[in-house]
Motif scaffolding. Structure first.
Motif, PDB file in Angstrom:
ATOM      1  N   ARG A 172      43.457  31.615  -8.257  1.00 27.40           N
ATOM      2  CA  ARG A 172      42.765  32.906  -8.167  1.00 27.40           C
ATOM      3  C   ARG A 172      41.539  32.826  -7.259  1.00 27.40           C
ATOM      4  NH1 ARG A 172      43.729  37.040 -12.190  1.00 27.40           N
ATOM      5  NH2 ARG A 172      45.945  36.827 -12.625  1.00 27.40           N
ATOM      6  N   GLN A 173      41.013  31.622  -7.059  1.00 27.23           N
ATOM      7  CA  GLN A 173      39.800  31.461  -6.274  1.00 27.23           C
ATOM      8  C   GLN A 173      40.054  31.241  -4.782  1.00 27.23           C
ATOM      9  OE1 GLN A 173      37.495  28.411  -8.225  1.00 27.23           O
ATOM     10  NE2 GLN A 173      37.573  29.475 -10.181  1.00 27.23           N
ATOM     11  N   ILE A 174      41.273  30.878  -4.422  1.00 31.56           N
ATOM     12  CA  ILE A 174      41.568  30.636  -3.006  1.00 31.56           C
ATOM     13  C   ILE A 174      41.916  31.943  -2.305  1.00 31.56           C
ATOM     14  CG2 ILE A 174      42.290  28.244  -3.363  1.00 31.56           C
ATOM     15  CD1 ILE A 174      45.223  29.241  -3.117  1.00 31.56           C
ATOM     16  N   ASN A 175      41.827  31.917  -0.981  1.00 31.50           N
ATOM     17  CA  ASN A 175      42.225  33.072  -0.180  1.00 31.50           C
ATOM     18  C   ASN A 175      43.750  33.129  -0.114  1.00 31.50           C
ATOM     19  OD1 ASN A 175      39.552  33.811   0.565  1.00 31.50           O
ATOM     20  ND2 ASN A 175      39.548  32.098   1.997  1.00 31.50           N
ATOM     21  N   ARG A 176      44.278  34.348  -0.329  1.00 29.59           N
ATOM     22  CA  ARG A 176      45.725  34.579  -0.258  1.00 29.59           C
ATOM     23  C   ARG A 176      45.976  35.805   0.596  1.00 29.59           C
ATOM     24  NH1 ARG A 176      46.150  35.089  -6.452  1.00 29.59           N
ATOM     25  NH2 ARG A 176      44.330  36.152  -5.766  1.00 29.59           N
ATOM     26  N   PRO A 177      47.109  35.852   1.276  1.00 36.52           N
ATOM     27  CA  PRO A 177      47.391  37.008   2.123  1.00 36.52           C
ATOM     28  C   PRO A 177      47.650  38.264   1.289  1.00 36.52           C
ATOM     29  CG  PRO A 177      49.308  35.579   2.047  1.00 36.52           C
ATOM     30  CD  PRO A 177      48.190  34.857   1.323  1.00 36.52           C
ATOM     31  N   SER A 178      47.492  39.408   1.924  1.00 35.24           N
ATOM     32  CA  SER A 178      47.695  40.684   1.222  1.00 35.24           C
ATOM     33  C   SER A 178      49.140  40.840   0.754  1.00 35.24           C
ATOM     34  CB  SER A 178      47.323  41.847   2.154  1.00 35.24           C
ATOM     35  OG  SER A 178      48.142  41.815   3.313  1.00 35.24           O
ATOM     36  N   TRP A 179      50.062  40.130   1.387  1.00 33.86           N
ATOM     37  CA  TRP A 179      51.481  40.245   1.029  1.00 33.86           C
ATOM     38  C   TRP A 179      51.904  39.226  -0.032  1.00 33.86           C
ATOM     39  CZ3 TRP A 179      53.750  35.714   2.799  1.00 33.86           C
ATOM     40  CH2 TRP A 179      53.108  35.076   3.866  1.00 33.86           C
ATOM     41  N   TRP A 227      47.556  27.777   3.281  1.00 32.37           N
ATOM     42  CA  TRP A 227      46.943  26.565   3.869  1.00 32.37           C
ATOM     43  C   TRP A 227      46.021  26.950   5.023  1.00 32.37           C
ATOM     44  CZ3 TRP A 227      49.701  23.159   7.909  1.00 32.37           C
ATOM     45  CH2 TRP A 227      48.900  22.064   8.237  1.00 32.37           C
ATOM     46  N   GLN A 228      46.533  27.798   5.915  1.00 29.54           N
ATOM     47  CA  GLN A 228      45.752  28.232   7.084  1.00 29.54           C
ATOM     48  C   GLN A 228      44.503  28.994   6.676  1.00 29.54           C
ATOM     49  OE1 GLN A 228      47.565  31.323   9.466  1.00 29.54           O
ATOM     50  NE2 GLN A 228      46.623  30.519  11.328  1.00 29.54           N
ATOM     51  N   MET A 229      44.631  29.873   5.692  1.00 29.94           N
ATOM     52  CA  MET A 229      43.505  30.696   5.254  1.00 29.94           C
ATOM     53  C   MET A 229      42.426  29.903   4.520  1.00 29.94           C
ATOM     54  SD  MET A 229      45.461  34.126   3.880  1.00 29.94           S
ATOM     55  CE  MET A 229      43.951  35.048   3.551  1.00 29.94           C
ATOM     56  N   ASN A 230      42.785  28.706   4.031  1.00 32.88           N
ATOM     57  CA  ASN A 230      41.847  27.926   3.228  1.00 32.88           C
ATOM     58  C   ASN A 230      41.477  26.592   3.857  1.00 32.88           C
ATOM     59  OD1 ASN A 230      41.500  29.479   0.495  1.00 32.88           O
ATOM     60  ND2 ASN A 230      43.661  29.653   1.048  1.00 32.88           N
ATOM     61  N   SER A 231      41.809  26.435   5.124  1.00 31.84           N
ATOM     62  CA  SER A 231      41.485  25.158   5.812  1.00 31.84           C
ATOM     63  C   SER A 231      40.025  25.093   6.175  1.00 31.84           C
ATOM     64  CB  SER A 231      42.325  25.019   7.062  1.00 31.84           C
ATOM     65  OG  SER A 231      43.670  24.864   6.716  1.00 31.84           O
TER      66      SER A 231
END
Length: 157
Positions: A34-41, A153-157
Motif C-alpha cells: 500500500r505504501q509503494i507507487n502503483r500505476p493507475s491501472w 519496479w520502474q515507479m519505485n526505483s
C-alpha cells in the motif's frame, strides 16, 4: 493410479502453491504494498483472489488432461516437468515480490515464469489441445502481471 486420484492431485497442487504464496501476500492497510507507487491501472485487491483461484483450477485441469493421456513418456515427461517448474516459479514470484519486496528481481523472475508457461503450453498442445488452451488465460494474466511488476519496479526505483 486411478484417474480420480490424478484429478484430485492435479487440482490440489496449484491451490496449495497459491495458498502457500498467499502467506507472503500482505496488501492491507499499512502494508508495504500500500505504501509503494502503483500505476493507475493496477487492479483493485479483490480481483486477485478470484482470478488466481480460477487460473489455478484451469491449470490443474490442464495438468490432469496431460497426466492421464496415453501419449508417449517422451512427450509427457517434459510437459509435466515444465508445468511443475512454472508452478514453483509462480510461488517464488510471490515470495520475491511480496515477501522480499524485491521488485527488480521479481520482474526478472516473472519473465522466466512467462517463458516456462509458454513452454508448458507448447508441450501440452502436442499432447492434448484442450490442456494447451486451458493454460492460455494464465499466460495472458501473467503477461499483464509482468507489465504491472515491471511498472511498479520502474515507479519505485
Amino acid at each position: 493410479m486411478k484417474n480420480w486420484v490424478k484429478l484430485l492431485i492435479s487440482l490440489a497442487l496449484p491451490q496449495i502453491a497459491g495458498i502457500s504464496g498467499a502467506l507472503f501476500t500482505v496488501t492491507g492497510e499499512g502494508s508495504w504494498y500500500r505504501q509503494i507507487n502503483r500505476p493507475s491501472w493496477n487492479p483493485p485487491g479483490w480481483v486477485f483472489g478470484p482470478v488466481w483461484t480460477l487460473l489455478y483450477i484451469l491449470m490443474g485441469i490442464a495438468f490432469y488432461l496431460v497426466w492421464k493421456n496415453n501419449s508417449a513418456d517422451r512427450l509427457k515427461k517434459p510437459a509435466m516437468t515444465f508445468w511443475i517448474i512454472q508452478l514453483v516459479l509462480n510461488f517464488f514470484w510471490t515470495l520475491i515480490f511480496f515477501g522480499a519486496h524485491e521488485t527488480g528481481w521479481a520482474t526478472l523472475e516473472i519473465i522466466v515464469l512467462w517463458i516456462f508457461i509458454l513452454l508448458t503450453i507448447l508441450a501440452f498442445f502436442r499432447i492434448n489441445k484442450t490442456a494447451g488452451w486451458l493454460m492460455v488465460p494464465y499466460l495472458l494474466w501473467v503477461s499483464f502481471a509482468t507489465a504491472l511488476t515491471a511498472t511498479i519496479w520502474q515507479m519505485n526505483s
